[in-house]
Design a protein around this motif. Structure first.
Motif, PDB file in Angstrom:
ATOM      1  N   MET A  38      45.138  42.658  37.637  1.00 36.30           N
ATOM      2  CA  MET A  38      44.566  41.345  37.551  1.00 36.30           C
ATOM      3  C   MET A  38      43.757  41.095  38.816  1.00 36.30           C
ATOM      4  SD  MET A  38      46.537  37.760  36.969  1.00 36.30           S
ATOM      5  CE  MET A  38      46.459  37.480  35.250  1.00 36.30           C
ATOM      6  N   SER A  39      42.547  40.626  38.665  1.00 34.11           N
ATOM      7  CA  SER A  39      41.656  40.428  39.810  1.00 34.11           C
ATOM      8  C   SER A  39      42.023  39.144  40.547  1.00 34.11           C
ATOM      9  CB  SER A  39      40.210  40.381  39.340  1.00 34.11           C
ATOM     10  OG  SER A  39      39.979  39.194  38.643  1.00 34.11           O
ATOM     11  N   SER A  40      41.526  39.053  41.785  1.00 29.37           N
ATOM     12  CA  SER A  40      41.813  37.875  42.607  1.00 29.37           C
ATOM     13  C   SER A  40      41.146  36.632  42.029  1.00 29.37           C
ATOM     14  CB  SER A  40      41.369  38.112  44.042  1.00 29.37           C
ATOM     15  OG  SER A  40      39.967  38.237  44.110  1.00 29.37           O
ATOM     16  N   THR A  41      40.031  36.789  41.367  1.00 24.07           N
ATOM     17  CA  THR A  41      39.352  35.651  40.736  1.00 24.07           C
ATOM     18  C   THR A  41      40.201  35.102  39.590  1.00 24.07           C
ATOM     19  OG1 THR A  41      37.215  36.649  41.299  1.00 24.07           O
ATOM     20  CG2 THR A  41      37.203  34.884  39.687  1.00 24.07           C
ATOM     21  N   ALA A  42      40.782  35.968  38.809  1.00 24.93           N
ATOM     22  CA  ALA A  42      41.635  35.544  37.694  1.00 24.93           C
ATOM     23  C   ALA A  42      42.882  34.836  38.224  1.00 24.93           C
ATOM     24  CB  ALA A  42      42.008  36.740  36.843  1.00 24.93           C
ATOM     25  N   LYS A  43      43.435  35.338  39.356  1.00 22.34           N
ATOM     26  CA  LYS A  43      44.608  34.693  39.954  1.00 22.34           C
ATOM     27  C   LYS A  43      44.255  33.295  40.457  1.00 22.34           C
ATOM     28  CE  LYS A  43      47.184  38.753  41.414  1.00 22.34           C
ATOM     29  NZ  LYS A  43      47.750  39.472  42.548  1.00 22.34           N
ATOM     30  N   ARG A  44      43.095  33.156  41.058  1.00 24.02           N
ATOM     31  CA  ARG A  44      42.657  31.841  41.552  1.00 24.02           C
ATOM     32  C   ARG A  44      42.450  30.861  40.412  1.00 24.02           C
ATOM     33  NH1 ARG A  44      38.237  33.758  45.984  1.00 24.02           N
ATOM     34  NH2 ARG A  44      39.715  34.770  47.377  1.00 24.02           N
ATOM     35  N   ILE A  45      41.851  31.331  39.344  1.00 29.12           N
ATOM     36  CA  ILE A  45      41.628  30.467  38.182  1.00 29.12           C
ATOM     37  C   ILE A  45      42.965  30.036  37.584  1.00 29.12           C
ATOM     38  CG2 ILE A  45      40.715  30.388  35.827  1.00 29.12           C
ATOM     39  CD1 ILE A  45      38.412  32.150  36.793  1.00 29.12           C
TER      40      ILE A  45
END
Length: 155
Positions: free
Chosen positions: A1-8
């Motif tokens: 899971m990418s950091s962008t997906a985690k932030r979202i």
């Protein structure tokens, strides 16, 4: 899971938490009413203003009529989201005193659907103590029989 997906995902969770907390009702109590246990210590016909304050604490307000009665008021407000707080419950305890400052009556009132409702009363009122002489005099008109004046009993 990418950091962008985690932030979202974190942002969505924080937003959902904020919305759920913002839509939760918060209740706040204002005022004070003595408990029934405290009031059981107050003896009608014996206790005075000073002894009532010692047992029940100082009143929320006194009478606006100048008769020195004590009133304890407690309200419960519901705060919900951005709406204006609404009063959902109110109780008033009225302690009335006679001319000598001795407890005459203790009553509890509630506010149900905008109507004042007597919740409890410790003394039965005879109905004439708060009536003036002129009120009693004018209230007696029409409550007598002229025949009893002209022909008194025993004549």
């Amino acid at each position: 899971m990418s950091s962008t997906a985690k932030r979202i995902r974190t942002a969505i969770l924080v937003a959902a938490l904020g919305v759920s907390v913002g839509c939760t009702a918060i209740y706040r109590n204002h005022g004070y009413i003595p408990t029934d246990e405290d009031l059981a210590e107050v003896v009608i016909g014996i206790d005075t203003r000073a002894s009532v304050e010692d047992v029940a604490g100082p009143p929320t307000t006194g009478s606006a009529m100048g008769d020195g009665n004590y009133y304890y008021v407690q309200s419960r407000f519901r705060h919900f989201g951005l709406t204006e707080p609404t009063e959902v419950e109110r109780e008033v305890l009225a302690v009335s005193f006679d001319e000598a400052g001795v407890v005459r009556n203790i009553e509890r009132f509630g506010l149900e659907d905008g109507q004042v409702v007597r919740l409890s009363r410790r003394v039965t009122d005879d109905g004439i103590q708060d009536t003036t002489f002129l009120g009693q005099l004018f209230g007696a008109f029409g409550n007598f029989d002229a025949g009893s004046i002209l022909n008194p009993p025993g004549s």
